[in-house]
Design a protein around this motif. Structure first.
Motif, PDB file in Angstrom:
ATOM      1  N   ALA A  78       4.756  -4.955  -0.384  1.00 17.33           N
ATOM      2  CA  ALA A  78       6.048  -4.523  -1.203  1.00 17.33           C
ATOM      3  C   ALA A  78       5.234  -3.194  -1.487  1.00 17.33           C
ATOM      4  O   ALA A  78       4.869  -1.913  -1.067  1.00 17.33           O
ATOM      5  CB  ALA A  78       6.642  -5.138  -2.103  1.00 17.33           C
ATOM      6  N   TYR A  79       6.981  -2.625  -1.764  1.00 20.14           N
ATOM      7  CA  TYR A  79       6.657  -0.650  -2.915  1.00 20.14           C
ATOM      8  C   TYR A  79       5.962   0.660  -1.739  1.00 20.14           C
ATOM      9  O   TYR A  79       5.144   0.888  -1.630  1.00 20.14           O
ATOM     10  CB  TYR A  79       5.478  -1.282  -3.784  1.00 20.14           C
TER      11      TYR A  79
ATOM     12  N   LEU B  92       7.404   7.499  -2.748  1.00 24.60           N
ATOM     13  CA  LEU B  92       7.046   7.440  -2.904  1.00 24.60           C
ATOM     14  C   LEU B  92       5.914   8.808  -2.649  1.00 24.60           C
ATOM     15  O   LEU B  92       4.601   8.909  -2.329  1.00 24.60           O
ATOM     16  CB  LEU B  92       6.848   7.440  -0.998  1.00 24.60           C
ATOM     17  N   THR B  93       7.066   9.719  -3.426  1.00 22.77           N
ATOM     18  CA  THR B  93       5.951  10.643  -3.427  1.00 22.77           C
ATOM     19  C   THR B  93       4.930  10.998  -5.036  1.00 22.77           C
ATOM     20  O   THR B  93       3.747  11.303  -4.816  1.00 22.77           O
ATOM     21  CB  THR B  93       7.294  11.913  -4.210  1.00 22.77           C
TER      22      THR B  93
ATOM     23  N   LYS C 112      -3.419   7.929   1.053  1.00 22.45           N
ATOM     24  CA  LYS C 112      -3.926   6.036   0.060  1.00 22.45           C
ATOM     25  C   LYS C 112      -3.421   5.362  -0.046  1.00 22.45           C
ATOM     26  O   LYS C 112      -3.521   4.189   1.074  1.00 22.45           O
ATOM     27  CB  LYS C 112      -5.335   6.068  -0.192  1.00 22.45           C
ATOM     28  N   ARG C 113      -2.917   4.839  -1.063  1.00 22.60           N
ATOM     29  CA  ARG C 113      -2.306   4.040  -0.702  1.00 22.60           C
ATOM     30  C   ARG C 113      -0.885   3.263  -0.039  1.00 22.60           C
ATOM     31  O   ARG C 113      -0.701   2.136  -0.218  1.00 22.60           O
ATOM     32  CB  ARG C 113      -1.686   3.983  -2.937  1.00 22.60           C
ATOM     33  N   LYS C 114      -0.343   4.528   0.289  1.00 18.36           N
ATOM     34  CA  LYS C 114       0.577   4.029   0.987  1.00 18.36           C
ATOM     35  C   LYS C 114       0.340   3.566   2.295  1.00 18.36           C
ATOM     36  O   LYS C 114       0.748   3.431   2.785  1.00 18.36           O
ATOM     37  CB  LYS C 114       1.706   5.601   1.524  1.00 18.36           C
ATOM     38  N   ARG C 115      -1.016   4.453   3.250  1.00 18.99           N
ATOM     39  CA  ARG C 115      -1.434   4.027   3.946  1.00 18.99           C
ATOM     40  C   ARG C 115      -1.814   2.086   4.088  1.00 18.99           C
ATOM     41  O   ARG C 115      -1.391   2.134   5.362  1.00 18.99           O
ATOM     42  CB  ARG C 115      -2.589   4.120   4.111  1.00 18.99           C
ATOM     43  N   ASN C 116      -2.497   2.169   2.648  1.00 20.50           N
ATOM     44  CA  ASN C 116      -2.952   0.448   3.490  1.00 20.50           C
ATOM     45  C   ASN C 116      -1.595   0.227   2.750  1.00 20.50           C
ATOM     46  O   ASN C 116      -1.639  -2.150   3.012  1.00 20.50           O
ATOM     47  CB  ASN C 116      -4.194   0.485   1.805  1.00 20.50           C
TER      48      ASN C 116
END
Length: 65
Positions: free
Chosen positions: A27-28, A33-34, A39-43
């Protein structure tokens, strides 16, 4: 006796692995996304398995034994 319908939203969100486990997406990762780090988005982009506590409910929605 009529056929039991599979929950349409669930069949779009979950997939079975070759060994019968249930895959899901994180989720999320769809909007705002900005403010999230790269790293968080990639994971969040990877798939994972449904937690043991939720397997029974998901299998019920997908009409799996």
């Amino acid at each position: 006796m009529p056929k039991v319908k599979t929950n349409a939203a669930s069949k779009k969100r979950f997939a079975l692995t070759g060994t019968g486990k249930i895959k899901r997406k994180h989720a999320y990762h769809s909007h705002i996304l900005t403010k999230k780090s790269t790293k968080r988005k990639r994971n969040l982009d990877h798939t994972t398995l449904v937690a043991d506590a939720n397997i029974k409910a998901v299998r019920s929605l997908l009409n799996l034994r």
